[in-house]
Design a protein around this motif. Structure first.
Motif, mmCIF file in Angstrom:
data_model
loop_
_atom_site.group_PDB
_atom_site.id
_atom_site.type_symbol
_atom_site.label_atom_id
_atom_site.label_comp_id
_atom_site.label_asym_id
_atom_site.label_seq_id
_atom_site.Cartn_x
_atom_site.Cartn_y
_atom_site.Cartn_z
ATOM 1 N N PHE A 36 0.829 -1.208 0.000
ATOM 2 C CA PHE A 36 0.000 0.000 0.000
ATOM 3 C C PHE A 36 0.859 1.252 0.000
ATOM 4 C CE2 PHE A 36 -2.357 3.235 2.543
ATOM 5 C CZ PHE A 36 -3.312 3.536 1.590
ATOM 6 N N ALA A 37 1.936 1.251 0.784
ATOM 7 C CA ALA A 37 2.832 2.404 0.812
ATOM 8 C C ALA A 37 3.483 2.622 -0.555
ATOM 9 C CB ALA A 37 3.897 2.221 1.890
ATOM 10 N N ALA A 38 3.906 1.539 -1.197
ATOM 11 C CA ALA A 38 4.504 1.662 -2.532
ATOM 12 C C ALA A 38 3.480 2.171 -3.538
ATOM 13 C CB ALA A 38 5.060 0.313 -2.970
ATOM 14 N N GLY A 43 2.525 5.193 -7.290
ATOM 15 C CA GLY A 43 1.417 5.308 -8.230
ATOM 16 C C GLY A 43 0.550 6.530 -8.007
ATOM 17 N N VAL A 44 0.012 6.675 -6.789
ATOM 18 C CA VAL A 44 -0.918 7.772 -6.516
ATOM 19 C C VAL A 44 -0.227 9.125 -6.629
ATOM 20 C CG1 VAL A 44 -2.433 8.781 -4.762
ATOM 21 C CG2 VAL A 44 -2.339 6.301 -5.051
ATOM 22 N N ARG A 45 1.015 9.229 -6.138
ATOM 23 C CA ARG A 45 1.730 10.505 -6.201
ATOM 24 C C ARG A 45 1.933 10.954 -7.652
ATOM 25 N NH1 ARG A 45 4.848 13.749 -2.966
ATOM 26 N NH2 ARG A 45 6.537 14.867 -3.996
ATOM 27 N N ARG A 46 2.332 10.024 -8.509
ATOM 28 C CA ARG A 46 2.510 10.379 -9.926
ATOM 29 C C ARG A 46 1.179 10.742 -10.568
ATOM 30 N NH1 ARG A 46 6.812 5.730 -12.059
ATOM 31 N NH2 ARG A 46 8.560 6.373 -10.744
ATOM 32 N N GLY A 47 0.138 10.004 -10.214
ATOM 33 C CA GLY A 47 -1.175 10.317 -10.764
ATOM 34 C C GLY A 47 -1.663 11.683 -10.326
ATOM 35 N N LEU A 48 -1.462 12.022 -9.061
ATOM 36 C CA LEU A 48 -1.877 13.336 -8.577
ATOM 37 C C LEU A 48 -1.070 14.451 -9.225
ATOM 38 C CD1 LEU A 48 -2.441 12.701 -4.752
ATOM 39 C CD2 LEU A 48 -4.169 13.178 -6.493
ATOM 40 N N THR A 49 0.220 14.204 -9.425
ATOM 41 C CA THR A 49 1.057 15.218 -10.078
ATOM 42 C C THR A 49 0.538 15.528 -11.469
ATOM 43 O OG1 THR A 49 2.977 14.440 -8.818
ATOM 44 C CG2 THR A 49 3.401 15.781 -10.769
ATOM 45 N N TRP A 50 0.132 14.508 -12.207
ATOM 46 C CA TRP A 50 -0.425 14.719 -13.549
ATOM 47 C C TRP A 50 -1.806 15.342 -13.486
ATOM 48 C CZ3 TRP A 50 -4.887 12.597 -15.568
ATOM 49 C CH2 TRP A 50 -5.117 12.832 -16.925
ATOM 50 N N TRP A 51 -2.607 14.892 -12.498
ATOM 51 C CA TRP A 51 -3.997 15.319 -12.401
ATOM 52 C C TRP A 51 -4.107 16.807 -12.066
ATOM 53 C CZ3 TRP A 51 -7.797 13.874 -7.936
ATOM 54 C CH2 TRP A 51 -9.104 14.164 -8.325
ATOM 55 N N GLY A 72 -9.062 8.482 3.226
ATOM 56 C CA GLY A 72 -8.987 7.156 2.613
ATOM 57 C C GLY A 72 -7.755 6.393 3.061
ATOM 58 N N SER A 73 -6.623 7.066 3.126
ATOM 59 C CA SER A 73 -5.395 6.403 3.559
ATOM 60 C C SER A 73 -5.484 5.986 5.011
ATOM 61 C CB SER A 73 -4.204 7.340 3.333
ATOM 62 O OG SER A 73 -3.000 6.737 3.752
ATOM 63 N N ALA A 74 -6.078 6.836 5.855
ATOM 64 C CA ALA A 74 -6.245 6.482 7.265
ATOM 65 C C ALA A 74 -7.157 5.267 7.425
ATOM 66 C CB ALA A 74 -6.809 7.676 8.040
ATOM 67 N N TRP A 75 -8.203 5.190 6.615
ATOM 68 C CA TRP A 75 -9.111 4.034 6.686
ATOM 69 C C TRP A 75 -8.385 2.754 6.282
ATOM 70 C CZ3 TRP A 75 -10.942 0.712 2.864
ATOM 71 C CH2 TRP A 75 -11.969 -0.155 3.264
ATOM 72 N N VAL A 76 -7.558 2.823 5.250
ATOM 73 C CA VAL A 76 -6.847 1.631 4.789
ATOM 74 C C VAL A 76 -5.858 1.152 5.848
ATOM 75 C CG1 VAL A 76 -5.227 0.742 3.078
ATOM 76 C CG2 VAL A 76 -7.137 2.170 2.346
ATOM 77 N N THR A 77 -5.075 2.066 6.411
ATOM 78 C CA THR A 77 -4.097 1.641 7.421
ATOM 79 C C THR A 77 -4.796 1.093 8.666
ATOM 80 O OG1 THR A 77 -3.982 3.938 8.217
ATOM 81 C CG2 THR A 77 -2.295 3.206 6.649
ATOM 82 N N ALA A 78 -5.936 1.683 9.025
ATOM 83 C CA ALA A 78 -6.683 1.140 10.157
ATOM 84 C C ALA A 78 -7.215 -0.254 9.852
ATOM 85 C CB ALA A 78 -7.828 2.080 10.526
ATOM 86 N N SER A 79 -7.648 -0.476 8.619
ATOM 87 C CA SER A 79 -8.129 -1.799 8.219
ATOM 88 C C SER A 79 -7.009 -2.836 8.207
ATOM 89 C CB SER A 79 -8.775 -1.726 6.832
ATOM 90 O OG SER A 79 -9.854 -0.817 6.816
ATOM 91 N N LEU A 80 -5.782 -2.375 7.965
ATOM 92 C CA LEU A 80 -4.637 -3.285 7.950
ATOM 93 C C LEU A 80 -4.075 -3.558 9.338
ATOM 94 C CD1 LEU A 80 -2.706 -1.955 4.809
ATOM 95 C CD2 LEU A 80 -4.111 -4.017 4.992
ATOM 96 N N GLY A 81 -4.630 -2.898 10.354
ATOM 97 C CA GLY A 81 -4.175 -3.146 11.717
ATOM 98 C C GLY A 81 -3.248 -2.100 12.278
ATOM 99 N N LEU A 82 -3.077 -0.975 11.552
ATOM 100 C CA LEU A 82 -2.245 0.124 12.040
ATOM 101 C C LEU A 82 -3.129 1.272 12.507
ATOM 102 C CD1 LEU A 82 0.742 0.421 9.539
ATOM 103 C CD2 LEU A 82 0.794 -0.406 11.885
#
Length: 246
Positions: A36-38, A43-51, A72-82
């Motif tokens: 997810f971090a990768a 991926g997301v950083r490059r997409g946002l830069t273009w967007w 969204g990122s906070a929800w994902v990390t919480a779902s993963l146990g962080l």
């Protein structure tokens, strides 16, 4: 800043698998977190830069994108146990800055305003979790030992590193005193440890008191290292005259 990011990554690795709802094996959880971090950073950083650079008015304000990405990122990390705070940190690392690398002020300023409103509530929650009434002789002894270790362990290496980097004694001592300040980051880490079950309420209270005391001693230390010199009377008169002319 690099040191803090490294510390947050180490803390995230230490908390893998500690959440009650994390029923999957911790190696699999760690793999999901790394993936997810990768995905976010590559991926997301490059997409946002273009967007964001697209010539459309709807993309000119990044605040909505930053809020959606953070939640969204906070929800994902919480779902993963962080803890969700790691998702917020990852979102901040993912958001692209301006051409010079600085964060977008239109995003940073509202975030700082929101934190100024919510930050006192965080300190209230932390204060409610501290129970000094349960302190006995052993707790105060542990507090004293931790206070000495924490202070020497910060001021000593901070001074040596600053001197090695070429600073004079006064500047090196200033760096050492500032590094010894724990403040908000320490309290966030302690609250994460308490909510994850890694710290007992008593040990949490001791560590919070240590963080508060080492933070409070910063201003007196800086006053001893860099005492304020009195402004001569002649200089005061010239400053007042210049102010009057202005």
């Amino acid at each position: 800043g690099i040191m803090d990011v490294a510390a947050w990554i180490v803390l995230a690795a230490a908390l893998v698998g500690t959440a009650d709802k994390a029923s999957r094996p911790w190696p699999l959880t760690l793999a999901f977190i790394v993936a997810f971090a990768a995905f976010m950073l590559l991926g997301v950083r490059r997409g946002l830069t273009w967007w964001i650079i697209q010539p459309r008015a709807v993309f000119t304000n990044q605040l909505a994108v930053a809020l959606a990405l953070t939640l969204g990122s906070a929800w994902v990390t919480a779902s993963l146990g962080l803890h969700p705070v790691f998702g917020g940190l990852l979102a901040g690392l993912t958001m692209p800055g301006n051409k010079d690398g600085a964060p977008d002020p239109d995003v940073l300023r509202p975030m700082e305003d929101v934190s100024g409103v919510l930050l006192p509530l965080f300190f209230v929650v932390t204060g409610l979790s501290v129970n000094i009434g349960t302190f006995g002789r052993s707790a105060f002894l542990v507090l004293t030992i931790l206070f000495v270790i924490a202070t020497v362990g910060k001021i000593g290496p901070g001074y040596v590193a600053a001197r090695t980097g070429g600073l004079d004694r006064k500047d090196a001592a200033t760096v050492a005193a500032l590094v010894n300040t724990r403040g908000l980051t320490e309290l966030i880490v302690l609250n994460i440890g308490l909510s994850s079950g890694l710290l007992s309420t008593r040990l949490f209270s001791v560590l919070v008191m240590m963080a508060v005391l080492t933070t409070l001693m910063t201003a007196p230390l800086l006053s001893l290292i860099r005492p304020r010199t009195a402004v001569p009377q002649a200089d005061r008169a010239s400053v007042a005259s210049a102010a009057g002319e202005t």
